[in-house]
Write a protein that holds these residues in place. Sequence first.
Motif, PDB file in Angstrom:
ATOM      1  N   THR A   1       0.842  -1.195   0.000  1.00 35.05           N
ATOM      2  CA  THR A   1       0.000   0.000   0.000  1.00 35.05           C
ATOM      3  C   THR A   1       0.875   1.242   0.000  1.00 35.05           C
ATOM      4  OG1 THR A   1      -0.104   0.057   2.416  1.00 35.05           O
ATOM      5  CG2 THR A   1      -1.854  -1.148   1.291  1.00 35.05           C
TER       6      THR A   1
ATOM      7  N   GLU B   1      -3.443   7.279 -10.680  1.00 29.34           N
ATOM      8  CA  GLU B   1      -4.332   6.109 -10.537  1.00 29.34           C
ATOM      9  C   GLU B   1      -4.775   5.912  -9.087  1.00 29.34           C
ATOM     10  OE1 GLU B   1      -1.244   6.098 -11.707  1.00 29.34           O
ATOM     11  OE2 GLU B   1      -1.210   5.232 -13.731  1.00 29.34           O
ATOM     12  N   LYS B   2      -3.963   6.420  -8.142  1.00 22.68           N
ATOM     13  CA  LYS B   2      -4.253   6.168  -6.726  1.00 22.68           C
ATOM     14  C   LYS B   2      -4.480   7.435  -5.907  1.00 22.68           C
ATOM     15  CE  LYS B   2      -3.970   2.494  -5.182  1.00 22.68           C
ATOM     16  NZ  LYS B   2      -5.023   1.454  -5.105  1.00 22.68           N
TER      17      LYS B   2
ATOM     18  N   LEU C   1      -6.079   9.475  -0.887  1.00 16.44           N
ATOM     19  CA  LEU C   1      -5.630   8.143  -1.287  1.00 16.44           C
ATOM     20  C   LEU C   1      -6.801   7.183  -1.187  1.00 16.44           C
ATOM     21  CD1 LEU C   1      -3.010   9.703  -0.381  1.00 16.44           C
ATOM     22  CD2 LEU C   1      -2.072   7.473   0.168  1.00 16.44           C
ATOM     23  N   ASP C   2      -6.854   6.251  -2.111  1.00 20.35           N
ATOM     24  CA  ASP C   2      -8.007   5.336  -2.069  1.00 20.35           C
ATOM     25  C   ASP C   2      -7.847   4.251  -0.995  1.00 20.35           C
ATOM     26  OD1 ASP C   2      -6.385   3.350  -3.141  1.00 20.35           O
ATOM     27  OD2 ASP C   2      -7.390   3.326  -5.086  1.00 20.35           O
TER      28      ASP C   2
ATOM     29  N   ARG D   1      -6.564   1.395  -0.958  1.00 17.94           N
ATOM     30  CA  ARG D   1      -6.587  -0.018  -1.361  1.00 17.94           C
ATOM     31  C   ARG D   1      -5.196  -0.501  -1.740  1.00 17.94           C
ATOM     32  NH1 ARG D   1     -11.612   0.374  -5.413  1.00 17.94           N
ATOM     33  NH2 ARG D   1     -10.076   1.726  -6.326  1.00 17.94           N
TER      34      ARG D   1
ATOM     35  N   LEU E   1      -2.047  -1.734  -3.732  1.00 15.90           N
ATOM     36  CA  LEU E   1      -1.499  -1.321  -5.029  1.00 15.90           C
ATOM     37  C   LEU E   1      -1.493  -2.493  -5.991  1.00 15.90           C
ATOM     38  CD1 LEU E   1       1.596   0.686  -3.768  1.00 15.90           C
ATOM     39  CD2 LEU E   1      -0.301   1.659  -5.066  1.00 15.90           C
TER      40      LEU E   1
ATOM     41  N   ALA F   1       4.481   4.092  -7.488  1.00 18.37           N
ATOM     42  CA  ALA F   1       4.184   4.548  -6.125  1.00 18.37           C
ATOM     43  C   ALA F   1       5.480   4.841  -5.375  1.00 18.37           C
ATOM     44  CB  ALA F   1       3.360   3.499  -5.383  1.00 18.37           C
TER      45      ALA F   1
END
Length: 66
Positions: free
Chosen positions: A3, A23-24, A35-36, A38, A40, A48
């Motif tokens: 994560t 994307e995140k 941040l979502d 979830r 990666l 990331a």
Amino acid sequence: MTTIDLDWTRCDAHGLCSRLLPEKITLDEWGFPILDGRELDPELVRPARAAALACPALALRVSRKA
Ligand code: SF4
């Protein structure tokens, strides 16, 4: 699972992270990241890590959890 997490006490709302990892990470109206939370996807682990290294405030951390 891997994560990306944020240390809110360090973040200065530069916004760079959302450009490097859209994307995140999105930004709220004040420029702070959302941040979502979830896991990666494997193809996003490297971007990331790049975003975490690029953060001027060293506020992001990529970690692997059991
Ligand atoms: S790049 Fe770092 S300091 Fe800037 S918004 Fe993202 S986490 Fe916060």
